[in-house]
Scaffold this active site. Structure first.
Site, PDB file in Angstrom:
ATOM      1  N   ASP A 278      12.064   2.900 -11.636  1.00 33.99           N
ATOM      2  CA  ASP A 278      12.672   3.553 -10.731  1.00 33.99           C
ATOM      3  C   ASP A 278      14.035   3.633  -9.611  1.00 33.99           C
ATOM      4  O   ASP A 278      14.083   4.816  -8.883  1.00 33.99           O
ATOM      5  CB  ASP A 278      10.686   4.056  -9.508  1.00 33.99           C
ATOM      6  CG  ASP A 278      10.555   4.547  -9.511  1.00 33.99           C
ATOM      7  OD1 ASP A 278      10.619   5.970 -10.294  1.00 33.99           O
ATOM      8  OD2 ASP A 278       9.836   5.388  -7.695  1.00 33.99           O
TER       9      ASP A 278
ATOM     10  N   ASP B 164      -3.060   1.675  -3.726  1.00 25.65           N
ATOM     11  CA  ASP B 164      -3.786   0.685  -3.773  1.00 25.65           C
ATOM     12  C   ASP B 164      -5.438   1.416  -3.579  1.00 25.65           C
ATOM     13  O   ASP B 164      -6.290   1.024  -3.784  1.00 25.65           O
ATOM     14  CB  ASP B 164      -3.780  -0.170  -3.477  1.00 25.65           C
ATOM     15  CG  ASP B 164      -2.438  -0.935  -2.472  1.00 25.65           C
ATOM     16  OD1 ASP B 164      -3.271  -0.156  -2.235  1.00 25.65           O
ATOM     17  OD2 ASP B 164      -1.987  -1.849  -2.310  1.00 25.65           O
TER      18      ASP B 164
END
Length: 1081
Positions: free
Chosen positions: A394, A780
């Site tokens: 990324d 998450d």
């Protein structure tokens, strides 16, 4: 996928797609990204008379050139090598025997014309699979090497773009130009599958695991009945045809056994634990009743503050305690998994798995650590053709790209070494660092020699990686340049095209022994100014889409770049649940515990999180499953797509809140739709290759259900959900994963660039209902919560050998910043629409599971009452007041019982969980340290970020140690604002102790009794903050002597001044009378 495809970079919005040749490629050669190679002779397929790519077989489009096609028709079998369908004569080809039997043999343009007879074609294809085979027109793509153009537009021969705004479920365009290729806007053509033929001849691969298991069960039951009949009819008591041991009968029994089992906690350990919890709840109620009804009038503010804090602590304890009411353990049986799906000598029937590795900054996440993680993935004990490793960069760093290229080359030597000698772990850095007898259980004479050679190879590999890191320290002014002189596309980390490089694949990805290696794909998603990229969650969603286009594994496993596979059988451990008929259809993910290397022996800052992983998650496993912790997790791809699970009638019962408040669910039109949808999904999911939604069902509806059109997805709703990629949408319908073998890799690469473009998620449900959910830095927790709210269950898998191991920040400041990020994410969820307090009551989230999620988001708020309660003992010592009045013997019983119940609860919890008392105490200490620092900052920072839109960051400056050694990082002092609150609490309590002792000395013997109660609470606070105090002082043997001398001197001076000034003694002498006698103290 071909490793020789080179680095492909492009931007969908700018209509650009370029190929940057890999360093291993030869000289300049004509390369067409969209070209096809004849699978018989290796030449170009060529073009037909219409200037389109020549298509020999109109059924499967298997790439065959015209000479091979004519030879096969004249002297061969006249059938397609792929699907065994007889070749039809093309215009301009000589006739052969049998052509006269064909109708309209020359009119092949109308073969796939959906504008004519579309409804008839759909009716003939009922129940067949969607095919993602790509038949787009060939596009010459400019190269970035050897003097060719750098970029260019992708042009098509006609006016129809390859990338369209409609999906494969849309209605046909009746004005489309007739073409032997399929317009992506049209439904993908399918064919009738003859069950009598070999399915491999159709390119369908292996049948679905569920279908295979069910059919195999029926066959085994039939055989069992036959064998049982023969047994009763035979003589001598032996089963005919099985031998005296009945080996075949035993094999049949083994395949029917479950691949895992629940190991319940013994009642002798669990029952007393539950009894003590109930007793503690009763005692707590009486204690709070006494505290609220007996105020301290001369210290009312202190008393009121303490009571408010105690009520919140009681509420927080309830949220944490009751989700641990049903703890369980699980056990897997890898041998049974092998008997069912991975027998020796037979093709493996294990399901494909895509493994995701995420990284951002190679200077903060060392490339050598990432390389070890990738090497451990490539060497897993799993069929190589079933594993694909995707590395998400990324940060678009050329350092990551080059280090991954070196890793791919070293993997060709490392992987066969691991599998030959069956070593563990399969991350070379940690394997060679083991301080164990590496010759244990090794019997091959060549092991020592090969191990030494491999260690030398790895050291040379480390040197090459270190050289790349050293080179990357200084960025050239003109940016990075690749070896062929091409500028690196990711020089601008905030404005660069999407990039994909296939390093290892089936063709060209062979190790030194000539065996295939798992796929290794480098991915860097496109980034442009003005777009929201959503950090890690956005990167993971990009990996979901690109993996669905390229490999489409049915399951996904994500790990952080510093978490390597410590157990090569970790994927098989997860498959024992995912491929189990009892769990597979309703299990959204299998979560493994996090284990860490490089932690100091005493785990000063509770980096291992043993209490959370071995107590809290085991408790949740007995309810609806553990929360998702961000790494070491194997996902069901269908759950990430936002689909509902296939639930049983018992699972469909309403939760306890709805049932108790509203009674049982009433029959209604909506519930009828939902139940029918569940049945429909159960039917479609039992078919391995059938899509979840059939075209003919959309057009004709279902008999008996007038409103079924409103239930099934229309074309627009599919595109709104998944985005405008026909290839990706078709992949979402293949529940068991995989792509057709005839798909053109070049077309897939072009579509993969499309799905990682920065604007692909616009006006879709990505990050809202499907994939990793946006809205919090702890994506998450939010992602797992959404799945559980839809009715999915998760499983906690804790194998004897830890599946994954990683690294954790052992430095105090780094550890606090990590905890700050987690707490900030919880506050963001608390203030969002996805808050578990009010979200998801129409779903199937169980009550105790909801309580656990509420606890995960409200725990940072405990910082406010915690820091107030930690300062109260100091205020009591300084003011000579106490928060508890003089109590009677009856009231003292409740205080004593409360402390006993707290201690007994902890002891029994450690007993059934197996956690050591040292780990438990470290967890308690860091709960106070984190609560008075990171959690407190997270509350205010979260409020500023969510309510005011102000994003506050804390800068950390390091003060490095000048001596290296074991755990040297532990003693490095890094100043950060997070250290201020706990330091203040420590100093205030130390001052309070000095003031209290001074006052007792000044007041006389009678004041020592009340002093001990106040000192006890102050020392209790200091004991919890002791690891923090050690972190401030650094190494014990390096604390300067002058610091110790000045500390003792200042403390003594302060104590003497306090005794002399005595600020809390009334100036009136009569106020200090004791037993009627005046006197100044």
């Amino acid at each position: 996928m071909e490793p020789s495809a080179g680095l492909v970079a492009g931007s969908y919005r700018r209509n650009e797609l370029v190929r940057i040749r890999h360093e291993s490629d030869g000289g300049p050669k004509a390369t067409k990204v969209n070209g096809q190679i004849c699978q018989i002779c290796g030449d170009d397929v060529g073009h037909a008379e219409t200037s389109d790519v020549f298509v020999a077989c109109n059924e499967c489009a298997f790439p065959v050139c015209r000479p091979c096609y004519e030879y096969e028709r004249k002297d061969g079998t006249q059938c397609c090598p792929q699907c065994k369908t007889r070749y039809r004569r093309h215009r301009g080809c000589p006739r052969v025997e049998g052509d006269e039997d064909e109708d309209d043999v020359d009119d092949i343009e109308n073969e796939f014309n959906y504008a004519q007879g579309a409804n008839k074609a759909r009716l003939q294809r009922r129940g067949e699979e969607f095919s993602s085979s790509s038949r787009h027109e060939s596009q010459p793509i400019p190269l970035l090497t050897h003097g060719h153009a750098v970029s260019g537009e992708i042009r098509t021969p006609d006016t129809q773009s390859v990338r369209t705004t409609s999906g494969p479920l849309g209605p046909p365009d009746r004005n489309a130009i007739s073409s032997p290729y399929i317009d992506p806007r049209q439904p993908v053509p399918v064919r009738i599958v003859d069950p009598s033929k070999d399915l491999n001849s159709y390119g369908l691969g292996n049948v679905d695991w569920k279908e295979r298991v069910e059919g195999w069960k029926l066959k085994q039951e039939k055989n069992m009945l036959q064998m049982t009949g023969k047994y009763h009819e035979g003589k001598g008591g032996e089963i005919e045809g099985t031998g005296s041991n009945g080996e075949e009968l035993q094999m049949a029994d083994d395949t029917r056994l479950p691949m895992s089992r629940i190991v319940p906690i013994p009642p002798s350990r669990l029952t007393p634990y539950r009894v003590v919890i109930i007793l503690r709840l009763i005692i707590l109620a009486f204690f709070l009743q006494y505290r609220t009804t007996h105020p301290v009038k001369n210290a009312y503010p202190l008393w009121l503050t303490s009571v408010i804090c105690e009520i919140w602590f009681a509420f927080s304890w309830l949220l944490d305690q009751f989700p641990k009411w049903y703890p369980i353990n699980r056990e897997t049986y890898l041998d049974r998994l092998a008997i069912r799906f991975d027998r020796d000598g037979e093709p493996s029937q294990l399901t494909p798995v895509d493994v995701f590795v995420s990284t951002v900054d190679p200077l903060k996440e060392p490339p050598l650590v990432t390389a070890n993680t990738v090497l451990s993935i490539l060497a897993v004990d799993y069929p190589v053709d079933k594993v694909a490793c995707y590395v998400s960069d990324d940060g678009s760093a050329m350092l990551t790209f080059e280090s991954l290229s070196e890793t791919a080359e070293f993997a060709k030597k490392w992987v066969p070494f691991c599998k030959k000698f069956n070593i563990e772990p399969r991350a070379p850095e940690f394997y060679f660092a083991q301080k164990i007898d590496y010759l244990k259980d090794k019997i091959q004479p060549s092991f020592v020699k090969e191990r030494r050679a491999m260690k030398r190879e790895y050291e040379e590999f480390k040197v090459r990686i270190n050289a790349l890191v050293f080179k990357a320290q200084k960025i050239p002014e003109e940016g990075w340049t690749m070896q062929d002189g091409t500028p690196w596309p990711g020089n601008n980390t905030r404005d660069h095209p999407g990039m994909i490089q296939v390093f290892l694949g089936h063709s060209g990805g062979l190790d030194t022994d000539g065996n295939e290696l798992p796929r290794l794909i480098y991915v860097s998603r496109e980034k442009r100014p003005g777009f929201q990229h959503h950090k890690k969650a956005g990167a993971m969603n990009a990996l979901i889409r690109v993996s669905a286009v390229l490999t489409n594994g049915a399951y996904l496993l994500n790990v952080d770049c510093d978490h390597y596979f410590n157990n090569s059988k970790a994927i098989k451990e997860a498959m024992c649940f995912m491929m189990d008929p009892a769990y597979g259809k309703k299990c959204c993910y299998v979560q493994f515990p996090q284990r860490f290397d490089g932690i100091d022996l005493h785990d000063r800052y509770a980096n291992r999180n043993i209490v959370f992983f071995d107590i809290n998650l085991k408790g949740l496993d007995g309810i609806q499953g553990p929360v998702y912790v961000g790494t070491g997790c194997c996902f069901n791809r269908q759950a990430l797509y936002g689909y509902d699970p296939v639930l049983t009638e018992e699972d469909l019962e309403p939760n306890i809140i709805v049932k108790s408040c509203c009674g049982s669910r009433k029959k209604s039109k909506n519930s009828k739709k939902y139940n029918y949808d569940q049945k429909r999904r159960g039917i479609t999911r039992s078919d391995s290759n059938a899509p979840l939604f059939n075209m003919e069902d959309i057009d004709e509806g279902f008999e008996g259900y007038d409103d079924e059109r409103s239930i099934l997805m229309s074309q627009k709703s599919v595109e709104k959900r998944f985005g405008q990629s026909p290839v990706f949408i078709a992949a979402t319908f293949m529940e068991q994963g995989g792509i057709p073998p005839t798909t053109n890799p070049a077309t897939l690469l072009k579509e993969a660039i499309h799905v990682i473009s920065c604007g692909y998620e616009d006006k879709t449900e990505w990050g809202k209902e499907i994939g990793w959910i946006y809205g919090s830095v702890t994506e998450d927790i939010l992602t797992g919560f959404k799945m559980h709210a839809r009715g999915w269950m998760s499983i906690y898998c804790n194998p004897p050998r830890p599946a994954f191991k990683g690294s954790a920040p052992i430095n105090l400041s780094d550890r606090l910043n990590q905890v700050l990020r987690w707490a900030l994410g919880s506050i963001e969820i608390l203030l969002s629409r996805h808050c578990p307090i009010w979200y998801g009551y129409t779903g199937r989230l169980k009550l105790l599971e909801r309580i656990a999620y509420i606890n995960t988001i409200v725990y940072p708020i405990t910082a406010i009452p915690l820091i107030a309660y930690c300062i109260l003992p100091a205020f009591c010592l300084i003011t000579d007041r106490f928060i508890i009045p003089e109590i009677s013997n009856y009231a003292s019983i409740w205080f004593i019982l409360l402390f006993i119940s707290i201690a007994v609860t902890g002891i029994l919890e450690l007993r059934w969980s197996g956690v050591s008392i040292e780990d438990w105490w470290r967890n308690e200490q860091f709960w106070v340290i984190g609560g008075t620092s990171a959690h407190l900052f997270a509350v205010f920072q979260g409020l500023l970020k969510v309510l005011a839109g102000i994003d506050t960051n804390f800068t950390v400056t390091s003060k490095a140690s000048d001596e290296d050694g074991d755990f040297a990082e532990l003693y490095i002092f890094k100043w950060t604002a997070l250290l201020i609150p706990p330091t203040t609490v420590l100093l205030v309590n130390l001052i309070g102790i000095v003031a209290g002792v001074s006052y007792a000395v000044n007041s006389g013997y009678q004041s020592w009794g009340p002093l001990f109660g106040k000192l006890f609470f102050a020392l209790w606070v200091i004991a919890h903050l002791y690891p923090f105090l050690k972190g401030l002082l650094g190494r014990q043997n390096r604390t300067p002597t002058i610091v110790i001398v000045w500390s003792v001197l200042l403390a003594s001076i302060f104590s003497l001044l306090w005794v002399r000034i005595n600020p809390f003694v009334d100036a009136n002498p009569n106020a200090n009378n004791f037993n009627g006698q005046g006197g100044n103290f």
